[in-house]
Design a protein around this motif. Structure first.
Motif, PDB file in Angstrom:
ATOM      1  N   GLU A 109      -9.917 -15.497   4.493  1.00  0.00           N
ATOM      2  CA  GLU A 109      -8.572 -14.916   5.205  1.00  0.00           C
ATOM      3  C   GLU A 109      -7.673 -14.033   4.324  1.00  0.00           C
ATOM      4  N   GLN A 110      -8.011 -14.250   2.717  1.00  0.00           N
ATOM      5  CA  GLN A 110      -7.315 -13.650   2.048  1.00  0.00           C
ATOM      6  C   GLN A 110      -7.612 -12.299   1.940  1.00  0.00           C
ATOM      7  N   TYR A 111      -9.065 -12.088   2.021  1.00  0.00           N
ATOM      8  CA  TYR A 111      -9.633 -10.697   2.129  1.00  0.00           C
ATOM      9  C   TYR A 111      -9.535  -9.972   3.408  1.00  0.00           C
ATOM     10  N   LEU A 112      -9.543 -10.825   4.458  1.00  0.00           N
ATOM     11  CA  LEU A 112      -9.154 -10.026   5.767  1.00  0.00           C
ATOM     12  C   LEU A 112      -7.524  -9.571   5.885  1.00  0.00           C
ATOM     13  N   GLY A 113      -6.727 -10.366   5.101  1.00  0.00           N
ATOM     14  CA  GLY A 113      -5.286  -9.761   4.979  1.00  0.00           C
ATOM     15  C   GLY A 113      -5.151  -8.548   4.275  1.00  0.00           C
ATOM     16  N   LEU A 114      -5.943  -8.401   3.142  1.00  0.00           N
ATOM     17  CA  LEU A 114      -5.865  -7.406   2.183  1.00  0.00           C
ATOM     18  C   LEU A 114      -6.246  -6.064   3.063  1.00  0.00           C
ATOM     19  N   MET A 115      -7.556  -6.324   3.810  1.00  0.00           N
ATOM     20  CA  MET A 115      -8.135  -5.024   4.747  1.00  0.00           C
ATOM     21  C   MET A 115      -7.202  -4.686   5.642  1.00  0.00           C
ATOM     22  N   GLN A 116      -6.433  -5.658   6.115  1.00  0.00           N
ATOM     23  CA  GLN A 116      -5.461  -5.453   7.330  1.00  0.00           C
ATOM     24  C   GLN A 116      -4.363  -4.608   6.774  1.00  0.00           C
ATOM     25  N   ARG A 117      -3.951  -4.980   5.526  1.00  0.00           N
ATOM     26  CA  ARG A 117      -2.711  -4.214   5.039  1.00  0.00           C
ATOM     27  C   ARG A 117      -3.454  -2.711   4.497  1.00  0.00           C
ATOM     28  N   LEU A 118      -4.445  -2.565   3.981  1.00  0.00           N
ATOM     29  CA  LEU A 118      -5.184  -1.429   3.901  1.00  0.00           C
ATOM     30  C   LEU A 118      -5.228  -0.528   5.009  1.00  0.00           C
ATOM     31  N   HIS A 119      -5.605  -1.217   5.966  1.00  0.00           N
ATOM     32  CA  HIS A 119      -5.663  -0.406   7.323  1.00  0.00           C
ATOM     33  C   HIS A 119      -4.233   0.065   7.844  1.00  0.00           C
ATOM     34  N   ALA A 120      -3.225  -0.742   7.844  1.00  0.00           N
ATOM     35  CA  ALA A 120      -1.798  -0.389   8.066  1.00  0.00           C
ATOM     36  C   ALA A 120      -1.451   0.657   7.328  1.00  0.00           C
ATOM     37  N   ALA A 121      -1.435   0.404   5.793  1.00  0.00           N
ATOM     38  CA  ALA A 121      -1.128   1.564   4.838  1.00  0.00           C
ATOM     39  C   ALA A 121      -1.761   3.020   5.089  1.00  0.00           C
ATOM     40  N   PHE A 122      -3.197   3.081   5.420  1.00  0.00           N
ATOM     41  CA  PHE A 122      -3.782   4.336   5.762  1.00  0.00           C
ATOM     42  C   PHE A 122      -3.039   5.016   6.867  1.00  0.00           C
ATOM     43  N   ARG A 123      -2.354   4.181   7.934  1.00  0.00           N
ATOM     44  CA  ARG A 123      -2.004   5.146   9.038  1.00  0.00           C
ATOM     45  C   ARG A 123      -0.397   5.701   8.498  1.00  0.00           C
ATOM     46  N   GLU A 124       0.090   5.269   7.539  1.00  0.00           N
ATOM     47  CA  GLU A 124       1.469   5.541   7.154  1.00  0.00           C
ATOM     48  C   GLU A 124       1.424   6.933   6.194  1.00  0.00           C
ATOM     49  N   PRO A 125       2.270   7.827   6.626  1.00  0.00           N
ATOM     50  CA  PRO A 125       2.305   9.354   5.960  1.00  0.00           C
ATOM     51  C   PRO A 125       2.928   9.210   4.687  1.00  0.00           C
ATOM     52  N   TYR A 126       3.335   8.222   4.054  1.00  0.00           N
ATOM     53  CA  TYR A 126       4.325   8.191   2.964  1.00  0.00           C
ATOM     54  C   TYR A 126       3.496   8.059   1.706  1.00  0.00           C
ATOM     55  N   ASP A 127       4.137   8.568   0.561  1.00  0.00           N
ATOM     56  CA  ASP A 127       3.459   8.773  -0.666  1.00  0.00           C
ATOM     57  C   ASP A 127       3.324   7.018  -1.338  1.00  0.00           C
ATOM     58  N   HIS A 128       4.224   6.261  -1.121  1.00  0.00           N
ATOM     59  CA  HIS A 128       4.248   4.979  -1.436  1.00  0.00           C
ATOM     60  C   HIS A 128       2.991   4.072  -0.578  1.00  0.00           C
ATOM     61  N   ALA A 129       2.604   4.544   0.466  1.00  0.00           N
ATOM     62  CA  ALA A 129       1.580   4.015   1.205  1.00  0.00           C
ATOM     63  C   ALA A 129       0.228   4.326   0.403  1.00  0.00           C
ATOM     64  N   ARG A 130       0.151   5.505  -0.029  1.00  0.00           N
ATOM     65  CA  ARG A 130      -1.059   5.906  -1.001  1.00  0.00           C
ATOM     66  C   ARG A 130      -1.136   5.023  -1.889  1.00  0.00           C
ATOM     67  N   LEU A 131       0.151   4.611  -2.860  1.00  0.00           N
ATOM     68  CA  LEU A 131       0.024   3.780  -3.994  1.00  0.00           C
ATOM     69  C   LEU A 131      -0.465   2.597  -3.364  1.00  0.00           C
ATOM     70  N   GLU A 132       0.084   1.928  -2.582  1.00  0.00           N
ATOM     71  CA  GLU A 132      -0.345   0.672  -1.935  1.00  0.00           C
ATOM     72  C   GLU A 132      -1.861   0.479  -1.573  1.00  0.00           C
ATOM     73  N   MET A 133      -2.308   1.636  -0.944  1.00  0.00           N
ATOM     74  CA  MET A 133      -3.824   1.448  -0.720  1.00  0.00           C
ATOM     75  C   MET A 133      -4.640   1.672  -2.085  1.00  0.00           C
ATOM     76  N   GLN A 134      -4.232   2.428  -3.112  1.00  0.00           N
ATOM     77  CA  GLN A 134      -4.841   2.113  -4.332  1.00  0.00           C
ATOM     78  C   GLN A 134      -5.110   0.866  -4.995  1.00  0.00           C
ATOM     79  N   GLY A 135      -3.812   0.249  -4.881  1.00  0.00           N
ATOM     80  CA  GLY A 135      -3.696  -1.157  -5.447  1.00  0.00           C
ATOM     81  C   GLY A 135      -4.532  -2.236  -4.594  1.00  0.00           C
ATOM     82  N   LEU A 136      -4.385  -1.984  -3.474  1.00  0.00           N
ATOM     83  CA  LEU A 136      -5.134  -3.071  -2.452  1.00  0.00           C
ATOM     84  C   LEU A 136      -6.741  -2.858  -2.658  1.00  0.00           C
ATOM     85  N   VAL A 137      -7.209  -1.459  -2.687  1.00  0.00           N
ATOM     86  CA  VAL A 137      -8.679  -1.358  -3.172  1.00  0.00           C
ATOM     87  C   VAL A 137      -9.073  -1.743  -4.602  1.00  0.00           C
TER      88      VAL A 137
END
Length: 140
Positions: A109-137
């Motif tokens: 469930e923790q990995y599912l939550g991280l993947m869900q956050r990654l999916h949501a951040a990928f759809r965001e056009p903002y620079d902070h979303a790119r940083l979040e995605m790199q941290g999630l990966v």
């Protein structure tokens, strides 16, 4: 070395597949695939090795490796991330370290939550979303 990685995320999505995965050819993509299966089962061939995809497991499929996706018998739902991870010298992380293809998390469930956050951040056009995605990966 992990701290110095240059990570480029090309796609992050959740997909349900049935019969539209083609199993009549091998292909090798220039990006690494990270899968987290949420429902169903399927088989893939990585080079000539058969890998059985199962729910609540994560799979790391290296770039430039012959891959054949076999259509699942029923539905297969999975989060996927297509990424490139390079060391500053330009070497691929996966050229340097051999990772296991399959990982069985103790708390899926923790990995599912991280993947869900990654999916949501990928759809965001903002620079902070790119940083979040790199941290999630990096966490995955």
């Amino acid at each position: 070395m992990i701290d110095d990685l240059i990570i480029h995320i090309e796609a992050a999505q959740v997909t349900t597949v049935q019969g539209h995965w083609r199993d009549d050819y091998y292909h090798a993509d220039p990006y690494t695939r990270l899968y987290f299966i949420t429902e169903g089962t399927a088989e893939i061939f990585l080079q000539d090795r058969k890998v059985h995809l199962q729910a609540n497991r994560m799979y790391l499929l290296p770039a430039n490796t012959p891959l054949r996706l076999c259509p699942p018998k029923k539905l297969l739902t999975h989060y996927c991330c297509h990424l490139r991870a390079r060391a500053p010298a330009g070497l691929s992380l996966f050229d340097l370290i051999k990772f296991p293809v399959e990982y069985v998390p103790t708390k899926p469930e923790q990995y599912l939550g991280l993947m869900q956050r990654l999916h949501a951040a990928f759809r965001e056009p903002y620079d902070h979303a790119r940083l979040e995605m790199q941290g999630l990966v990096r966490l995955l």
